[in-house]
Design a protein around this motif. Sequence first.
Motif, mmCIF file in Angstrom:
data_model
loop_
_atom_site.group_PDB
_atom_site.id
_atom_site.type_symbol
_atom_site.label_atom_id
_atom_site.label_comp_id
_atom_site.label_asym_id
_atom_site.label_seq_id
_atom_site.Cartn_x
_atom_site.Cartn_y
_atom_site.Cartn_z
ATOM 1 N N ALA A 134 39.491 42.959 38.165
ATOM 2 C CA ALA A 134 38.704 43.542 37.096
ATOM 3 C C ALA A 134 37.269 44.039 38.071
ATOM 4 O O ALA A 134 36.580 44.904 37.677
ATOM 5 C CB ALA A 134 38.229 42.894 35.619
ATOM 6 N N PHE A 135 36.552 42.877 38.575
ATOM 7 C CA PHE A 135 35.364 43.798 39.430
ATOM 8 C C PHE A 135 35.604 44.788 40.336
ATOM 9 O O PHE A 135 35.337 45.555 40.557
ATOM 10 C CB PHE A 135 35.266 42.999 40.331
ATOM 11 N N GLU A 136 37.135 44.353 40.806
ATOM 12 C CA GLU A 136 37.572 46.252 42.238
ATOM 13 C C GLU A 136 37.727 46.820 41.326
ATOM 14 O O GLU A 136 37.141 48.310 41.905
ATOM 15 C CB GLU A 136 38.694 45.697 42.901
ATOM 16 N N SER A 137 37.792 46.900 39.720
ATOM 17 C CA SER A 137 37.933 48.120 38.895
ATOM 18 C C SER A 137 36.888 48.682 38.531
ATOM 19 O O SER A 137 36.386 50.079 38.583
ATOM 20 C CB SER A 137 39.754 48.128 37.823
ATOM 21 N N ALA A 138 36.052 48.326 37.968
ATOM 22 C CA ALA A 138 34.739 48.531 37.864
ATOM 23 C C ALA A 138 34.013 48.833 38.797
ATOM 24 O O ALA A 138 33.203 50.085 38.743
ATOM 25 C CB ALA A 138 34.128 46.795 37.095
#
Length: 162
Positions: A134-138
């Motif tokens: 999720a953090f990598e996608s953001a």
Amino acid sequence: MYFHLRSVPAPALRNSANWLQRLFEDDWDTVRRRVDRHREEVLDRRYLDQELLYACAPSHPEENGPRNDIVLGGAPVFPDDREGPPFLLLPAARAARVAAFLTTTDFEALWRLARDHLLPRYDGSATEAETRCAFESAHRDLRAFYTQTAEYGDAVVKRLMR
């Protein structure tokens, strides 16, 4: 609650709470007509944790370096009624520095530095793969947003939305 970022051509940017309010109230097509083009990014309720991801990055030589501007950075413009959070304005030059920072920063290095601070907020190591994803996608979305914004020489306006 979520955090909304919109790209605005630098000459169109107004330091007016009324203009900024309309910018965030208008739908996609209306914004596109008013400012000639439209790019935006929305961070979900994890926006403060996304800020933490960058806050854990090594210091930048500038006091308010690019890592400080990615999520919550910008000059505040308070709504006329002083109700609610201010708008945050990030001039084109600062947006370009953010883009340069994001394109040269390794997500894996950011994650290693912030991991121990973030995982407890998301049920610990049992959800690490999902949380990291999720953090990598953001991070990818923010990098794309700021890179395109910098290519156009645009400024960024931010607003906490409910």
